[in-house]
Design an enzyme around this catalytic site. Structure first.
Site, short mmCIF file in Angstrom:
data_model
loop_
_atom_site.label_atom_id
_atom_site.label_comp_id
_atom_site.label_asym_id
_atom_site.label_seq_id
_atom_site.Cartn_x
_atom_site.Cartn_y
_atom_site.Cartn_z
N TRP A 188 0.82 -1.22 0.00
CA TRP A 188 0.00 0.00 0.00
C TRP A 188 0.85 1.27 0.00
CZ3 TRP A 188 -4.86 2.13 0.16
CH2 TRP A 188 -5.01 3.36 0.80
N ASP A 221 0.22 9.08 1.39
CA ASP A 221 0.82 10.40 1.15
C ASP A 221 2.26 10.36 0.63
OD1 ASP A 221 -1.39 10.72 2.75
OD2 ASP A 221 -0.30 11.56 4.44
N GLN A 246 4.09 7.20 2.41
CA GLN A 246 3.41 6.37 3.41
C GLN A 246 3.20 5.00 2.79
OE1 GLN A 246 1.94 7.40 6.89
NE2 GLN A 246 3.98 8.10 6.31
C1 FRU Z 1 -3.16 11.77 5.50
C2 FRU Z 1 -2.70 11.07 6.77
C3 FRU Z 1 -1.70 11.91 7.51
C4 FRU Z 1 -0.96 10.88 8.31
C5 FRU Z 1 -0.90 9.73 7.34
C6 FRU Z 1 -0.92 8.37 7.96
O1 FRU Z 1 -3.54 10.89 4.50
O2 FRU Z 1 -3.82 10.77 7.58
O3 FRU Z 1 -2.27 12.93 8.29
O4 FRU Z 1 0.30 11.31 8.70
O5 FRU Z 1 -2.00 9.88 6.48
O6 FRU Z 1 -0.73 7.39 7.00
#
Ligand code: FRU
Length: 534
Positions: free
Chosen positions: A113, A116, A132
């Site tokens: 997956w 961000d 992420q």
């Molecule tokens: C935004 C978010 C961020 C956080 C991250 C966690 O999509 O919620 O605020 O740091 O994703 O994956």
């Protein structure tokens, strides 16, 4: 009888350890201990039988050490642990990037997956894209910072994850800077370190820093956190150098007293941070960047934005953002989130480049979600005030194969299109025409896009987006990939991201006039080659 407290112990013997994954299987709490690295508490959809795919953990630095995998129970007959194996290559890597739903020119993770973009930075002649990442599953979870590098913003090479969950928590979003003067003291003379600022999403959420000398190996700072817990799930530090006031700035999202705030901090050494101001009205993943208004470098304005891409234009002297405008709507499409701009781009280039999370769901594949194509941001004066513009970076040209480049043509309903029969899985359509009240009907791989001249609007699905003409003309620039479409119009003021996983069998593109007449000054159709093959 379920298997209670199963344990698997192995000696690390190869480059990779492979665990079997089944998308949608029950999520199991698994602890993975590899040699002397800190234990990792993971949630994994382990496959009890034939897996959908394998997650491959790089264990090359731990050869000879012990690997321990534990969980609380497995169902009777489960082969989840007995299937685990080691090898020097990644299963399916030959087929990787050739999957049916792999975007050809949008970055996606090899496995697992993505959400961000994180730590966008240019360092030692490479663009770094951190993201992420759940390396262990098709869905969100186990947040790591994935890592990829590129020399041209077009072809990306994925590297092992840069930040792994630790005792402070999983690794949430953040940013990266090149510490040019070694203010942090974490570099060595003449060699600036790359610094990552991330949220450790533990109990409580805190902000941490990690450093690297080579852009490959990252070491968390032993003095973490750099910003202790403030309130709730405070997160997503955006750090940059503010040259005018000679200081480092951090913008952080904090939900405080039921209000969504962005909080501004200053630092000289990147280790200790002092709160300078707060502003309300923005939610998670802030960004703050300077742009020249109408390209005039003596008219710098600051643009403050957050995850949904809405923004304010104003000034920023280092401590406090002073808005000139109310909150302005950002992108006009859907499935675009948490965009961030690059730090560290050399002054000789001078572009502000943004990438956002393009929420393209690729069901049935061993990977999920993608990044938008990188875009150059601009700021222009309009009758309604200053407005952001988005343009795909020019490097896309490297992948383009122009099929039709028609200078001037007029079309009416039923006209024979000079480009009739054009088909492509991925491509770019650029149209320029005189402002008209006629209706243009595009059908790109089965997706209808209407330009309604009478209302000067674009319609896609249930979206209706107003597009202002400039100098009596309209220009539409449309990128199409297997997983979505990005439309740029209105002199860049209109950006419509639109995730759409196309039907494999539809590759035909049609550009027809539904009503009235279109005088095109230019029509360009290019196929876009895969960025994944040399
Ligand atoms: C935004 C978010 C961020 C956080 C991250 C966690 O999509 O919620 O605020 O740091 O994703 O994956």
């Amino acid at each position: 009888m379920p298997i209670r407290d199963p344990v698997l112990e192995l000696e690390a013997r190869a480059r990779f350890l492979h665990l079997p994954i089944k998308n949608g299987a029950p999520k199991r709490d698994v602890t993975l201990e590899i040699g002397d690295s800190p234990p990792q508490n993971l949630t994994i959809e382990l496959s009890d039988s034939e897996p959908d795919w394998w997650t491959s953990v790089d264990i090359s630095s731990q050869v000879g050490k012990t690997i321990r995998l534990t969980t609380s129970r497995l169902p009777a007959g489960s082969t989840a642990f007995s299937q685990v194996f080691q090898s020097n290559d990644v299963p399916g890597v030959v087929e990787a990037y050739g999957e049916a739903k792999r975007g050809l020119f949008h970055f996606s993770p090899r496995r697992g997956w993505l959400n961000d973009p994180n730590g966008l930075v240019y360092f030692q002649e490479e663009y770094h894209l951190f993201f992420q990442h759940n390396p262990y599953g098709w869905g969100w979870g186990n947040m790591h910072w994935g890592h990829a590098v590129s020399r041209d913003l077009v072809r990306w090479t994925e590297l092992p994850p840069a930040l792994l969950p630790d005792l402070q928590g999983t690794m949430y979003s953040g940013s990266a800077v090149v510490d040019v003067r070694n203010d942090s003291g974490l570099g060595v003379a003449g060699k600036p370190p790359l610094l990552l600022f991330y949220t450790a999403a533990g109990n409580p959420f805190t902000q941490g820093m990690a450093s690297s000398m080579d852009g490959r190996i990252f070491t968390k700072w032993p003095g973490n956190p750099v910003v202790p817990h403030i309130a709730g799930e405070n997160r997503d530090p955006k750090v940059f150098y503010h040259a005018q006031s000679h200081r480092w700035v951090m913008v952080l999202y904090v939900e405080e007293g039921g209000e969504h705030t962005l909080q501004f901090f200053n630092s000289q050494d990147l280790r200790s941070w002092t709160l300078t101001s707060k502003i309300s009205g923005f939610y998670e993943c802030p960004d703050l960047v300077a742009l020249p208004l109408d390209g005039e470098s003596d008219q710098m304005k600051w643009v403050l934005s957050a995850a949904n891409s809405d923004y304010m234009v104003g000034s920023f002297e280092g401590e406090r953002f002073t808005p000139d405008t109310p909150i302005i709507k950002g992108q006009s499409g859907r499935g675009f989130y948490a965009a961030q701009t690059f730090n560290g781009i050399p002054e000789s280039d001078n572009r502000v480049i943004q990438i956002g999370w393009f929420q393209t769901e690729t069901r049935g594949e061993p990977f999920n979600q993608a990044m938008s194509f990188p875009m150059e941001l601009g700021l222009i004066t309009t009758p309604s005030g200053p407005r952001l513009t988005w343009t795909p970076v020019r490097e896309l040209g490297q992948l383009e194969d122009v099929a039709h480049d028609v200078r001037a043509t007029t079309l009416r309903p039923g006209s024979v299109e000079p480009w009739a029969g054009f088909s492509a899985e991925a491509g770019r359509l650029t149209l320029e025409f005189l402002d008209t009240d006629s209706i243009l009907s595009l059908n790109l791989r089965g997706l209808a896009i209407i330009y309604d001249g009478a209302n000067r609007e674009i319609r896609i699905g249930n979206l209706n987006v107003a597009v202002p003409p400039s100098n009596g003309r309209q220009r539409l620039d449309i990128l199409v990939d297997r997983i979505g479409v990005e439309v740029f119009a209105g002199g860049g003021q209109v950006f419509i991201p639109y995730p759409q996983v196309f039907d494999h069998s539809r590759k035909d593109w049609k550009i027809g006039v539904e009503k009235g007449e279109f005088q095109f000054t230019s029509v360009r159709l290019a196929r876009i080659k895969s960025a994944w093959t040399p």
